[in-house]
Motif scaffolding. Structure first.
Motif, PDB file in Angstrom:
ATOM      1  N   HIS A  89       0.836  -1.197   0.000  1.00  0.00           N
ATOM      2  CA  HIS A  89       0.000   0.000   0.000  1.00  0.00           C
ATOM      3  C   HIS A  89       0.874   1.252   0.000  1.00  0.00           C
ATOM      4  O   HIS A  89       0.506   2.296  -0.508  1.00  0.00           O
ATOM      5  CB  HIS A  89      -0.887  -0.051   1.246  1.00  0.00           C
ATOM      6  CG  HIS A  89      -1.674   1.179   1.478  1.00  0.00           C
ATOM      7  ND1 HIS A  89      -2.630   1.614   0.592  1.00  0.00           N
ATOM      8  CD2 HIS A  89      -1.643   2.078   2.491  1.00  0.00           C
ATOM      9  CE1 HIS A  89      -3.150   2.741   1.058  1.00  0.00           C
ATOM     10  NE2 HIS A  89      -2.561   3.042   2.191  1.00  0.00           N
ATOM     11  N   SER A  90       2.048   1.124   0.596  1.00  0.00           N
ATOM     12  CA  SER A  90       2.996   2.236   0.570  1.00  0.00           C
ATOM     13  C   SER A  90       4.394   1.646   0.608  1.00  0.00           C
ATOM     14  O   SER A  90       4.610   0.557   1.133  1.00  0.00           O
ATOM     15  CB  SER A  90       2.784   3.171   1.756  1.00  0.00           C
ATOM     16  OG  SER A  90       3.613   4.308   1.593  1.00  0.00           O
ATOM     17  N   SER A  91       5.319   2.388  -0.011  1.00  0.00           N
ATOM     18  CA  SER A  91       6.672   1.852  -0.118  1.00  0.00           C
ATOM     19  C   SER A  91       7.667   2.989  -0.225  1.00  0.00           C
ATOM     20  O   SER A  91       7.297   4.143  -0.446  1.00  0.00           O
ATOM     21  CB  SER A  91       6.778   0.976  -1.364  1.00  0.00           C
ATOM     22  OG  SER A  91       6.542   1.768  -2.517  1.00  0.00           O
ATOM     23  N   GLY A 119       4.858   8.848   1.054  1.00  0.00           N
ATOM     24  CA  GLY A 119       5.401   7.548   1.469  1.00  0.00           C
ATOM     25  C   GLY A 119       6.231   7.721   2.723  1.00  0.00           C
ATOM     26  O   GLY A 119       5.766   8.225   3.744  1.00  0.00           O
ATOM     27  N   THR A 120       7.499   7.327   2.642  1.00  0.00           N
ATOM     28  CA  THR A 120       8.380   7.386   3.816  1.00  0.00           C
ATOM     29  C   THR A 120       8.899   8.792   4.104  1.00  0.00           C
ATOM     30  O   THR A 120       9.472   9.027   5.166  1.00  0.00           O
ATOM     31  CB  THR A 120       9.612   6.509   3.567  1.00  0.00           C
ATOM     32  OG1 THR A 120      10.287   7.039   2.414  1.00  0.00           O
ATOM     33  CG2 THR A 120       9.239   5.058   3.317  1.00  0.00           C
ATOM     34  N   GLY A 121       8.814   9.683   3.111  1.00  0.00           N
ATOM     35  CA  GLY A 121       9.405  11.016   3.255  1.00  0.00           C
ATOM     36  C   GLY A 121      10.831  11.090   2.718  1.00  0.00           C
ATOM     37  O   GLY A 121      11.405  12.181   2.584  1.00  0.00           O
ATOM     38  N   VAL A 138       2.595  15.560  -0.076  1.00  0.00           N
ATOM     39  CA  VAL A 138       1.225  15.246   0.347  1.00  0.00           C
ATOM     40  C   VAL A 138       1.036  13.735   0.366  1.00  0.00           C
ATOM     41  O   VAL A 138       1.410  13.048  -0.594  1.00  0.00           O
ATOM     42  CB  VAL A 138       0.192  15.882  -0.613  1.00  0.00           C
ATOM     43  CG1 VAL A 138      -1.224  15.708  -0.063  1.00  0.00           C
ATOM     44  CG2 VAL A 138       0.492  17.357  -0.836  1.00  0.00           C
ATOM     45  N   GLU A 139       0.449  13.231   1.438  1.00  0.00           N
ATOM     46  CA  GLU A 139       0.254  11.785   1.592  1.00  0.00           C
ATOM     47  C   GLU A 139      -1.190  11.508   2.012  1.00  0.00           C
ATOM     48  O   GLU A 139      -1.687  12.098   2.976  1.00  0.00           O
ATOM     49  CB  GLU A 139       1.243  11.243   2.640  1.00  0.00           C
ATOM     50  CG  GLU A 139       1.029   9.810   3.063  1.00  0.00           C
ATOM     51  CD  GLU A 139       1.035   8.809   1.913  1.00  0.00           C
ATOM     52  OE1 GLU A 139       1.959   8.829   1.100  1.00  0.00           O
ATOM     53  OE2 GLU A 139       0.068   8.001   1.838  1.00  0.00           O
ATOM     54  N   ALA A 140      -1.825  10.572   1.275  1.00  0.00           N
ATOM     55  CA  ALA A 140      -3.246  10.320   1.497  1.00  0.00           C
ATOM     56  C   ALA A 140      -3.520   9.496   2.758  1.00  0.00           C
ATOM     57  O   ALA A 140      -4.557   9.655   3.388  1.00  0.00           O
ATOM     58  CB  ALA A 140      -3.823   9.596   0.283  1.00  0.00           C
TER      59      ALA A 140
HETATM   60  C1  LIG Z   1       5.471   4.642  -3.930  1.00  0.00           C
HETATM   61  S1  LIG Z   1       4.841   5.390  -2.504  1.00  0.00           S
HETATM   62  C2  LIG Z   1       5.753   6.917  -2.409  1.00  0.00           C
HETATM   63  C3  LIG Z   1       7.218   6.809  -2.188  1.00  0.00           C
HETATM   64  C4  LIG Z   1       7.776   8.041  -1.559  1.00  0.00           C
HETATM   65  N1  LIG Z   1       7.843   9.159  -2.448  1.00  0.00           N
HETATM   66  C5  LIG Z   1       9.077   7.811  -0.821  1.00  0.00           C
HETATM   67  O1  LIG Z   1      10.010   8.567  -0.938  1.00  0.00           O
HETATM   68  O2  LIG Z   1       9.146   6.865  -0.044  1.00  0.00           O
HETATM   69  C6  LIG Z   1       3.263   6.034  -3.077  1.00  0.00           C
HETATM   70  C7  LIG Z   1       2.499   6.760  -1.997  1.00  0.00           C
HETATM   71  O3  LIG Z   1       1.430   7.472  -2.614  1.00  0.00           O
HETATM   72  C8  LIG Z   1       0.371   7.523  -1.682  1.00  0.00           C
HETATM   73  N2  LIG Z   1      -0.864   7.917  -2.370  1.00  0.00           N
HETATM   74  C9  LIG Z   1      -1.700   7.156  -3.115  1.00  0.00           C
HETATM   75  N3  LIG Z   1      -2.727   7.899  -3.575  1.00  0.00           N
HETATM   76  C10 LIG Z   1      -2.523   9.157  -3.121  1.00  0.00           C
HETATM   77  C11 LIG Z   1      -3.253  10.375  -3.252  1.00  0.00           C
HETATM   78  N4  LIG Z   1      -4.387  10.444  -3.938  1.00  0.00           N
HETATM   79  N5  LIG Z   1      -2.750  11.467  -2.642  1.00  0.00           N
HETATM   80  C12 LIG Z   1      -1.591  11.414  -1.932  1.00  0.00           C
HETATM   81  N6  LIG Z   1      -0.886  10.281  -1.763  1.00  0.00           N
HETATM   82  C13 LIG Z   1      -1.337   9.178  -2.352  1.00  0.00           C
HETATM   83  C14 LIG Z   1       0.373   6.123  -1.096  1.00  0.00           C
HETATM   84  O4  LIG Z   1      -0.309   6.085   0.150  1.00  0.00           O
HETATM   85  C15 LIG Z   1       1.862   5.850  -0.978  1.00  0.00           C
HETATM   86  O5  LIG Z   1       2.327   6.187   0.297  1.00  0.00           O
END
Ligand SMILES: C[S@@+](CC[C@H](N)C(=O)[O-])C[C@H]1O[C@@H](n2cnc3c(N)ncnc32)[C@H](O)[C@@H]1O
Length: 386
Positions: A89-91, A119-121, A138-140
């Motif tokens: 779900h997140s990575s 995600g992790t920031g 922004v993180e959902a």
């Molecule tokens: C691949 S991870 C991001 C990796 C991150 N940039 C990092 O450095 O670790 C994708 C993220 O997008 C988030 N996400 C999915 N749909 C979203 C939305 N509509 N708005 C904001 N975040 C969203 C997910 O919860 C997930 O944490």
């Protein structure tokens, strides 16, 4: 976090090793991106992660077993949160993909960046290290956002990075205008709000749904009609909410197992794919012609082999275009194979256009209150470019 103090820290051999790999692979090409990977400790953004499919969630601290730290600094996607059914779900994205995106952003000191999908920031910390300017991410998912904010603060990046919990569709108006918007989840189209928050000469870098994957696209606000240019094949976790509204593929239909029943191998689909090369280019082309194009695999096959195909759910049929052979399944698969053959022949006749030569205009669609801009008509690229 002051750079000088990093020299004393135990993770430096790990970040050095990762940065070296990324340079050798050609994903890190600039000193600024190299410095960022060297200075930002990835493991400190992994408050918990799943080292393998089926394993429990572990924490990685500096005194963790070396194999865990090595994993945190390997060029792999690291799943940090799973849904109840075990699906990621997140990575923390694969570092080589992150590096490629950071280079494509053409960052320099002073640029303001909006990231969608904190995600992790970790990525926002890398960005701030390069730009030395405010970054909004922004993180959902509230829990994911809280953990990212904690890691950002604990590692001293909170002077520049602000983590916002909410739907990325809305961006974050208070931090606008942004010189860049980077999206790290797969979207069906760009949010109208991002164009409103973008500086006049800014651009959006986003993985946009196409052919069951999320190739990277550079989107620009070219006056009345935004345009997109395809850059490279990639795949990301699918965004939730309006960013994926109307998206053709569900997570399940983005990677279809070819049904075992009635499966056969066809010889008549024309091309010896390895001989012509450019499999991703062909995949991209097929998806410009047929929205049934998606990722297809043989059950039990190694997940490293990624193949495209046409899937018709209505006919319970599929065709998989594999290097070397074409696999068919279902009553309408002969027709699907003939249609794939037409698209392949056309691609050859066009001079095998590369996906990186493709561009398109975007059209407005989706919910009227939350419209998104999705690819409309792709140019043919190559010899047949319009
Ligand atoms: C691949 S991870 C991001 C990796 C991150 N940039 C990092 O450095 O670790 C994708 C993220 O997008 C988030 N996400 C999915 N749909 C979203 C939305 N509509 N708005 C904001 N975040 C969203 C997910 O919860 C997930 O944490």
């Amino acid at each position: 976090m002051p750079v000088t103090s990093l020299k004393q820290l135990p993770f430096l051999p790990y970040t050095k090793n990762l940065t070296g790999q990324l340079i050798a692979a050609g994903c890190v090409r600039s000193a600024a991106v190299a410095e960022a990977f060297l200075q930002v400790p990835r493991h400190r953004f992994l408050s918990g992660f799943y080292p393998a499919a089926g394993s429990g969630r572990v924490q990685v601290t500096e005194d963790a077993p070396p194999e865990l730290l090595e994993l945190a600094y390997s060029d792999s996607t690291v799943t940090t949160h799973r849904l109840g059914d075990g699906v990621g779900h997140s990575s923390s994205s694969q570092p080589s993909v992150m590096a490629e995106m950071l280079e494509l952003l053409e960052l320099r000191p002073g640029l303001r960046v909006l990231e969608i999908g904190a995600g992790t920031g970790y990525n926002s910390a890398l960005i701030s290290r390069i730009t030395q300017a405010p970054v909004v991410t922004v993180e959902a998912t509230p829990q994911v956002a809280a953990e990212a904010a904690e890691a950002i603060a604990a590692n001293g990046f909170d002077d520049l990075v602000r983590v916002v919990a909410g739907d990325g569709y809305l961006g974050w108006a208070d931090g606008a205008p942004y010189d860049r918007v980077i999206v790290t989840c797969g979207i069906a189209g760009a949010a109208e709000t991002w164009f409103e928050q973008l500086a006049p000469d800014g651009f959006i870098l986003a993985p946009v749904a196409h052919g069951g994957l999320h190739p990277l696209m550079r989107i620009e606000n070219g006056g009345d009609t935004p345009t997109a240019r395809a850059i490279s094949m990639a795949d990301f976790i699918t965004a939730g909410g309006p960013l994926y509204a109307g998206g053709r593929h569900t997570p399940e239909s983005r990677n279809v197992a070819l049904p075992t029943a009635e499966r056969s191998v066809a010889n008549h689909v024309p091309v010896d794919l390895p001989a012509v090369g450019g499999y991703d280019d062909l995949w991209f082309h097929l998806a410009t012609r047929d929205t049934r194009t998606t990722k297809v695999h043989l059950p039990g096959s190694s997940s490293g082999t990624v193949s495209c195909g046409l899937v018709s759910e209505d006919d319970a049929s599929a065709v998989l275009l594999q290097r070397g052979s074409t696999q068919l399944a279902g009553p309408a698969s002969g027709r699907l194979a003939a249609e794939a053959e037409t698209a392949v022949t056309e691609w050859l006749a066009l001079g095998r256009p590369r996906l990186a030569d493709r561009s398109c205009t975007l059209r407005r669609t989706g919910d009227e209150t939350r419209p998104i801009w999705v690819p409309a008509q792709w140019t043919d690229g190559g010899r047949g470019a319009e």
